[in-house]
Design a protein around this motif. Structure first.
Motif, PDB file in Angstrom:
ATOM      1  N   SER A 106      93.994   1.414 -45.212  1.00  0.00           N
ATOM      2  CA  SER A 106      94.079   0.927 -43.951  1.00  0.00           C
ATOM      3  C   SER A 106      93.960  -0.517 -43.837  1.00  0.00           C
ATOM      4  O   SER A 106      93.241  -1.210 -45.040  1.00  0.00           O
ATOM      5  N   GLY A 107      94.275  -1.298 -42.630  1.00  0.00           N
ATOM      6  CA  GLY A 107      93.578  -2.536 -42.434  1.00  0.00           C
ATOM      7  C   GLY A 107      93.956  -3.659 -43.295  1.00  0.00           C
ATOM      8  O   GLY A 107      95.007  -3.491 -43.941  1.00  0.00           O
ATOM      9  N   ILE A 108      92.919  -4.453 -43.676  1.00  0.00           N
ATOM     10  CA  ILE A 108      93.381  -5.751 -44.628  1.00  0.00           C
ATOM     11  C   ILE A 108      93.849  -5.143 -45.742  1.00  0.00           C
ATOM     12  O   ILE A 108      94.592  -5.740 -46.529  1.00  0.00           O
ATOM     13  N   GLY A 109      93.135  -4.573 -46.428  1.00  0.00           N
ATOM     14  CA  GLY A 109      93.479  -3.751 -48.029  1.00  0.00           C
ATOM     15  C   GLY A 109      95.151  -3.302 -47.985  1.00  0.00           C
ATOM     16  O   GLY A 109      95.713  -3.486 -49.044  1.00  0.00           O
ATOM     17  N   TYR A 120      83.111  -1.667 -43.955  1.00  0.00           N
ATOM     18  CA  TYR A 120      83.374  -1.313 -42.590  1.00  0.00           C
ATOM     19  C   TYR A 120      82.183  -1.945 -42.007  1.00  0.00           C
ATOM     20  O   TYR A 120      81.290  -2.238 -42.500  1.00  0.00           O
ATOM     21  N   GLY A 121      82.112  -1.610 -40.567  1.00  0.00           N
ATOM     22  CA  GLY A 121      80.996  -2.096 -39.712  1.00  0.00           C
ATOM     23  C   GLY A 121      80.090  -1.097 -38.942  1.00  0.00           C
ATOM     24  O   GLY A 121      80.795  -0.167 -38.494  1.00  0.00           O
ATOM     25  N   ALA A 157      87.667  -0.340 -33.820  1.00  0.00           N
ATOM     26  CA  ALA A 157      87.363   0.926 -33.149  1.00  0.00           C
ATOM     27  C   ALA A 157      86.202   1.578 -34.021  1.00  0.00           C
ATOM     28  O   ALA A 157      85.417   2.154 -33.284  1.00  0.00           O
ATOM     29  N   VAL A 158      86.144   1.347 -35.292  1.00  0.00           N
ATOM     30  CA  VAL A 158      85.058   1.956 -36.165  1.00  0.00           C
ATOM     31  C   VAL A 158      83.866   1.445 -35.630  1.00  0.00           C
ATOM     32  O   VAL A 158      82.823   2.027 -35.514  1.00  0.00           O
ATOM     33  N   ALA A 159      83.741  -0.136 -35.567  1.00  0.00           N
ATOM     34  CA  ALA A 159      82.583  -0.392 -34.963  1.00  0.00           C
ATOM     35  C   ALA A 159      82.370  -0.010 -33.956  1.00  0.00           C
ATOM     36  O   ALA A 159      80.883   0.058 -33.401  1.00  0.00           O
ATOM     37  N   THR A 182      93.062  -4.563 -36.729  1.00  0.00           N
ATOM     38  CA  THR A 182      93.004  -3.707 -37.576  1.00  0.00           C
ATOM     39  C   THR A 182      92.243  -2.663 -37.022  1.00  0.00           C
ATOM     40  O   THR A 182      91.908  -2.790 -35.819  1.00  0.00           O
ATOM     41  N   GLY A 183      91.807  -1.489 -37.525  1.00  0.00           N
ATOM     42  CA  GLY A 183      91.042  -0.464 -37.080  1.00  0.00           C
ATOM     43  C   GLY A 183      89.744  -0.590 -37.135  1.00  0.00           C
ATOM     44  O   GLY A 183      88.754   0.323 -36.794  1.00  0.00           O
TER      45      GLY A 183
END
Length: 279
Positions: free
Chosen positions: A13-16, A85-86, A186-188, A182-183
């Protein structure tokens, strides 16, 4: 580069994911997209990437991924340490088990992947290591102290690594994104909600931070799409003279320079305005 193999961590997901999608379209590169569950990146395989299972908190998984690339190409040409992740929450309330898990991914996984690719890079006399940090490695917002600490660690590791590996023809760059749509946000927010007591002593601050995060990520002025980071990764991977640092997004550049030039007292005053009534 003497090899075109690009190994990217955390592409589910996201940047990667966006970096893998971007680089796989560049002629001459062989992109290895990795994730803990390969089914999460099946579409990247369909787009032309090689897919490998990789968990940056598992030693055998990391060894197997690096070995697979080296068996085909001799050495990893470019390692993109992106997985991260955060874990958000106040310093007092956040459980340290969660903090340890975050450091295992954001710091120790990055460090171990770097250790694993370096012997073959040194033997080949070339290679690139691109660490995805954050503007959060240059300045700190409240309720994110442990996440920022992990990104400050990435800054230190990258700066040391750049000097240590330069004599072997290895170039090291740091990507410092600002707010990227990105997501991550939401995770943070989810980790923040689970770590803070609704009626606790920091309730007002946590609530204000939730609102700050929501409005900031929604703002097209303050945030940017992940494609902007993917372009920075491409430049670091392919340019004859890649930059030491890539601060991504105009807002991130403004904040980093403001914090550096005006100092802690002025930045604290700025934060008090942002969190008015909560601090």
């Amino acid at each position: 580069m003497t090899t075109t193999a690009v190994l990217i961590t955390g592409t589910s997901s996201g940047i990667g994911r966006t970096a893998a999608e971007h680089l796989v379209r560049r002629p001459g590169l062989t992109v290895y997209a990795t994730a803990r569950r390969t089914e999460a990146v099946a579409d990247l395989a369909a787009a032309g990437a090689r897919v490998l299972p990789l968990d940056v908190t598992d030693e055998e998984s990391m060894r197997a991924a690096v070995k697979a690339v080296e068996e085909e190409h001799g050495h990893v040409g470019v390692l993109v340490n992106n997985a991260g992740y955060g874990e958000y929450g106040t310093i007092e309330e956040t459980g340290l088990d969660g903090v340890r898990r975050q450091f295992e991914t954001n710091v120790f996984g990055l460090a171990r992947m770097t250790q694993l690719v370096l012997p073959a890079m040194r033997a080949a006399g070339s290679g690139r290591i691109i660490n995805v940090g954050s503007m959060g490695g240059r300045l700190v917002f409240p309720v994110g102290g442990y996440y920022h600490a992990s990104k400050y660690a990435v800054e230190a590791i990258t700066d040391a690594l750049r000097f240590e590996t330069a004599p072997f023809g290895i170039k090291v760059s740091l990507i410092e994104p600002g707010l990227i749509r990105t997501g991550f946000g939401a995770v943070a927010a989810r980790t923040q909600a689970s770590s803070s007591a609704p009626e606790g002593p920091y309730a007002a601050l946590v609530s204000a931070n939730e609102e700050q995060m929501r409005t900031s990520y929604d703002s097209t002025l303050l945030s940017a799409p992940p494609q902007t980071v993917a372009k920075a990764v491409e430049h670091a991977a392919t340019a004859r003279r890649p930059r030491t640092r890539y601060v991504v997004t105009p807002a991130a550049k403004a904040l980093v320079h403001t914090r550096r030039l005006l100092g802690a007292r002025t930045f604290d005053a700025y934060l008090k305005l942002q969190y008015r009534g909560a601090v």
